[in-house]
Design a protein around this motif. Structure first.
Motif, PDB file in Angstrom:
ATOM      1  N   THR A 238      44.879  37.805  49.378  1.00  0.00           N
ATOM      2  CA  THR A 238      45.092  37.806  47.940  1.00  0.00           C
ATOM      3  C   THR A 238      43.769  37.924  47.203  1.00  0.00           C
ATOM      4  N   ALA A 239      42.812  37.146  47.660  1.00  0.00           N
ATOM      5  CA  ALA A 239      41.526  37.166  46.965  1.00  0.00           C
ATOM      6  C   ALA A 239      40.875  38.533  47.061  1.00  0.00           C
ATOM      7  N   ARG A 240      40.983  39.107  48.217  1.00  0.00           N
ATOM      8  CA  ARG A 240      40.366  40.423  48.381  1.00  0.00           C
ATOM      9  C   ARG A 240      41.036  41.452  47.488  1.00  0.00           C
ATOM     10  N   LEU A 241      42.333  41.299  47.430  1.00  0.00           N
ATOM     11  CA  LEU A 241      43.101  42.211  46.583  1.00  0.00           C
ATOM     12  C   LEU A 241      42.645  42.072  45.136  1.00  0.00           C
ATOM     13  N   LYS A 242      42.495  40.864  44.748  1.00  0.00           N
ATOM     14  CA  LYS A 242      42.112  40.621  43.370  1.00  0.00           C
ATOM     15  C   LYS A 242      40.765  41.228  43.079  1.00  0.00           C
ATOM     16  N   LYS A 243      39.864  41.056  44.028  1.00  0.00           N
ATOM     17  CA  LYS A 243      38.541  41.623  43.800  1.00  0.00           C
ATOM     18  C   LYS A 243      38.624  43.125  43.645  1.00  0.00           C
ATOM     19  N   LYS A 244      39.427  43.715  44.483  1.00  0.00           N
ATOM     20  CA  LYS A 244      39.540  45.163  44.387  1.00  0.00           C
ATOM     21  C   LYS A 244      40.056  45.571  43.025  1.00  0.00           C
ATOM     22  N   LEU A 257      48.574  41.294  40.374  1.00  0.00           N
ATOM     23  CA  LEU A 257      48.561  39.848  40.187  1.00  0.00           C
ATOM     24  C   LEU A 257      47.862  39.551  38.874  1.00  0.00           C
ATOM     25  N   PRO A 258      48.308  38.546  38.201  1.00  0.00           N
ATOM     26  CA  PRO A 258      47.577  38.193  36.992  1.00  0.00           C
ATOM     27  C   PRO A 258      46.216  37.626  37.376  1.00  0.00           C
ATOM     28  N   LEU A 259      45.343  37.630  36.382  1.00  0.00           N
ATOM     29  CA  LEU A 259      44.022  37.073  36.652  1.00  0.00           C
ATOM     30  C   LEU A 259      44.183  35.639  37.118  1.00  0.00           C
TER      31      LEU A 259
END
Lengths: 278, 561
Positions: A238-244, A257-259
């Motif tokens: 999830t975190a990696r996805l968010k970073k991307k 995903l929301p911030l």
């Protein structure tokens, strides 16, 4: 009409954490070269700033992290503290308000979910004591759970405090705009806070209906190591996805995903867990 | 909610309209409690509900909370009610609820007599049962007075940690890092390595503080007194820096002492690297160090030296290694009855000297003192004999010994002529268990000044004497015990015999009685038979027919005849 209790609303107060100790919740989530450091703790605002560097150094040394973490930790810490301090000059509303707080967190092998009411106008409240009692009553062995609970509570209180700052500002503006004093009496409070008159007034009862008891009861789960690992992997993804997504400049893509803010992080975990168990 | 069952407290029986009452125990100190009212105690302890400061907290609300919690507890009085259980059922700020809960708990209105769960560490719970008393609660149960509860309810300061400063957390490496020798301990407060002589160990906190910090941290601990006493044994006086006496230095010191005697300035000069005070300290610490001082000054202070030796065994690496080892193995001779470890050589002089000392020695329990006491206990002859045997054995080993002892003896006799001491070394008493075995190689190959060998031998001699004395004494005791045992056995056997004899007599009497009875019975039988006969004769004369009915007399007749 019955008269209001004499001190139903206190005068406006300078911004601070509505707890006995002015401890600020801090969350660190740093990733360098594939190594991830996550932590959540409370910081005492009265500590001098020199302590930040000390703390960063100590942490890196104790956990044997690569030294590049040191600056990052210190920076992150500084930023969050600065943010907190930016609120400090302003006033917040201190009307009596009892709000429901939620707990939904996973600490190592323990998952805890809970809901309870908290008086945010009580400036002598003590999340740490609550966390201690909770862990003692539930026979939680892991010593990291208590502090995690306290931090979660503080984070929510912090949110509420910042919100009350903005609402205080609004109400002042409203007053200035002569739109009528927003009634300081106790009907219809915002944000899902408790309708105090209804419950505590002469006609109400403070005893909850039995069928609602389960809602306000803590639920504790102990996960096995495999489940923990699975969840950890999921979080990393999830975190990696968010970073991307953050890196992507194209705003055309709706973020999946929301911030991830402080509390919503926990909510995401919860969603993931639902997926896992369904 | 149905009216709660009325409770009976210790003081009185409250009248109730309910026919069936249940009994709950609360401490007598809480007898103010009434279901229908709110007592002054409650108002004082939890003022937030009663001062109108908030909408959500008013007396009605308080009463509901309280009644609910107590009733909830009484559903299951043997089980401990936890806060988490009740707070789900009550609407309101959990902080306030918690305060009410603590108040009730503190006053014993709930969870009274339920096993308490002690504070855990590492997940193991220790359960202690608080006594359940039906009546007459002991005064110890006077629960938290109102003021303390009030203090606790007003936002209990988290652990009171704001009151005193805790030292900065030592990191893992500080506590477990590589020990750098010579650097000294790290002060727990300021994190500096301490110079020598500047740290004090604080008992309470278990970490070192440099003097500055302990002065600053005037928390009324006043540990400085303790600190200086409870310093590491390892370091003796606690100064690490200068206290590393090498063998060469020690040798220089000894030579200097021999040469210059009492003049510490010269001695310090001779030992270039150490100052006056260090030299004195070092000499004192050496075994026989004080003896050297003593002989220099014309006094005997062996007892101190040997006690020092007993204590500082682990530190001294120096020249007297042998005697040290020997002494360490033979420490506490009063415990060991093992005579096989007798060390050679003794001298009449040391025991005698020690006996003189006995009157002066306070309870230091030094080696020499033990020797002295044992000597007196075992009797002078035995002690002398033991000493003698030890000397003779040692003489075989090292012919030089006698010189030392001769010198000493002159000294001793010269000094103690006025005392009544048994100087007969001639009589050879029973020397039980006097194996004279060489314990350690007595290689006095170190470059030791003669005096040291002498004193070493003396000590060994003394020890030998002690052991011999013990052996004799022990044997005597053993003999005595045996005799006692025999005596007791004899008396027991005696008693048993007497018992048996009585029984036999008893039985004999019974037998004679039985025989008499038997004789009686026989006689009666005969008389009865005679009567029958007469009756029969009468009946025959009277002409009554009988033969058919009376078979019995015939059998009787047959049996008698």
């Amino acid at each position: 009409m019955k008269s209001l209790p004499p001190s139903a609303s206190k005068g406006p107060v300078k911004f601070r954490m509505p707890t006995a100790e002015n401890l600020v919740p801090i969350r660190l989530d740093i990733e360098i070269d594939g190594q991830r450091f996550r932590d959540a703790f409370t910081w005492n605002l009265d500590d001098p700033d020199s302590e930040i560097a000390n703390f960063a150094r100590r942490t890196v040394k104790d956990l044997k992290l690569p030294p590049s973490f040191m600056t990052q930790i210190a920076q992150s810490l500084q930023t969050q503290l600065a943010e907190f301090r930016s609120f400090e000059g302003q006033e917040m509303q201190t009307k009596e308000k009892i709000v429901p707080l939620k707990l939904d967190l996973r600490v190592n092998n323990t998952v805890i979910r809970d809901q309870f009411l908290w008086d945010v106008s009580n400036f002598e409240s003590d999340p740490e004591e609550f966390a201690r009692t909770l862990c003692a009553d539930l026979d939680i062995i892991d010593p990291e759970v208590g502090p995690a609970i306290a931090v979660a509570i503080r984070e929510q209180l912090y949110e509420i405090a910042t919100q009350s700052v903005s609402s205080a500002r609004e109400s002042r503006l409203a007053k200035k705009g002569r739109r009528g004093v927003e009634s300081i009496s106790n009907n219809k409070v915002a944000n899902g806070a408790l309708d105090l008159m209804k419950v505590f007034g002469s006609k109400g009862t403070v005893l909850r209906k039995r069928k609602e008891w389960y809602l306000y009861e803590p639920i504790v789960d102990l996960l096995s190591n495999e489940e923990v690992e699975a969840l950890d992997a999921r979080e990393e993804r999830t975190a990696r996805l968010k970073k991307k997504l953050d890196d992507q400049d194209d705003s055309f893509h709706t973020p999946l995903l929301p911030l991830i803010g402080k509390q919503e992080h926990a909510k995401v975990l919860y969603d993931q867990r639902c997926l896992l168990y369904v | 909610m149905a009216p709660p069952p009325h409770e009976e407290d210790d003081a009185e029986v409250s009248c109730s309209k309910l026919s069936d009452r249940e009994f709950y125990t609360i401490p007598a100190s809480s007898s103010w409690f009434q279901w229908d009212e709110i007592h002054e105690t409650e108002r004082r302890s939890i003022p937030e509900f009663f001062d109108g400061s908030s909408v959500s907290k008013n007396p009605r609300v308080y009463k509901e909370y309280r009644d609910f919690i107590i009733s909830k507890y009484r559903e299951e009085p043997s089980r401990r009610l936890t806060f988490t259980e009740v707070r789900k059922s009550l609407i309101g700020d959990v902080g306030a609820l918690h305060r009410v809960f603590l108040f009730l708990d503190g006053w014993g209105l709930i969870n009274f007599g339920v096993p308490a769960v002690e504070a855990r560490d590492d997940g193991c719970t220790a359960v202690t049962v608080s006594s359940v008393v039906e009546e007459g609660v002991p005064a110890g149960l006077r629960i938290v007075p109102a003021s303390a509860v009030a203090g606790g309810t007003q936002g209990s300061t988290a652990g009171g940690e704001s009151v005193f400063r805790l030292p900065p957390l030592t990191s893992y490496t500080d506590a477990f890092g590589d020990w750098v020798p010579g650097k000294g301990p790290v002060c727990g407060v300021c994190g500096n390595h301490c110079q020598h002589g500047q740290y004090e160990k604080t008992m309470q906190d278990g970490f070192f503080k440099c003097q500055k910090c302990s002065l600053d941290n005037g928390n009324g601990e006043g540990k400085s007194a303790d600190g200086s006493k409870t310093n590491d044994h390892m370091n003796g006086n606690g100064d690490i820096g200068t206290r590393s006496w090498t063998d060469a230095e020690t040798l220089l010191l000894l030579e200097a002492v021999m040469k210059h005697g009492d003049d510490w300035n010269l001695i310090a000069q001779h030992v270039r690297t150490k100052n006056k005070i260090d030299c004195i300290a070092r000499l004192v610490q050496l075994p026989f160090g004080e003896h050297i001082l003593g002989t220099i000054n014309g006094k005997c202070e062996i007892r101190n030296s040997s006690s020092q030796a007993a204590n500082i065994r682990t530190i001294h690496h120096g020249t007297i290694e042998n005697s040290q080892e020997i002494m360490s193995t033979e420490d506490k001779p009063d415990i060991q009855n093992d005579e096989e470890k007798v060390v050679e050589e003794s001298c009449a002089a040391p025991p005698l000297k020690k006996r003189r000392k006995q009157s002066i020695i306070d309870a230091t329990d030094s080696l020499m003192q033990k020797v002295a006491i044992l000597s007196t206990a075992a009797g002078p002859d035995v002690a002398a004999a033991a000493a003698d045997a030890a000397i003779s054995a040692l003489r075989k080993e090292n012919p030089d010994v006698m010189n030392f002892f001769a010198a000493d003896q002159h000294e001793a006799t010269g000094k103690f002529a006025s005392y009544e001491t048994q100087n007969e070394l001639g009589s050879e008493l029973v020397n039980e268990g006097q194996d004279v075995q060489k314990n350690k190689a007595a290689d006095t190959s170190e470059p030791v000044p003669e005096k040291f060998a002498a004193t070493a031998f003396r000590v060994r001699a003394a020890v030998a004497t002690a052991l011999g004395a013990i052996a004799a004494h022990a044997k005597l005791l053993a003999d005595q015990e045996e005799r006692e045992i025999e005596h007791l056995m004899a008396s027991i056997i005696d008693m048993q015999l007497k018992k048996i004899q009585h029984k036999m007599k008893h039985f004999e009497e019974l037998e004679s009685i039985m025989e008499k009875e038997y004789a009686n019975i026989q006689q009666q039988k005969e008389s009865i038979l005679e009567e029958w006969i007469t009756v029969l004769q009468e009946s025959v004369r009277a002409g009554i027919p009988r033969w058919r009915d009376h078979a019995i007399p015939w059998s009787l007749l047959n049996s008698v005849l």
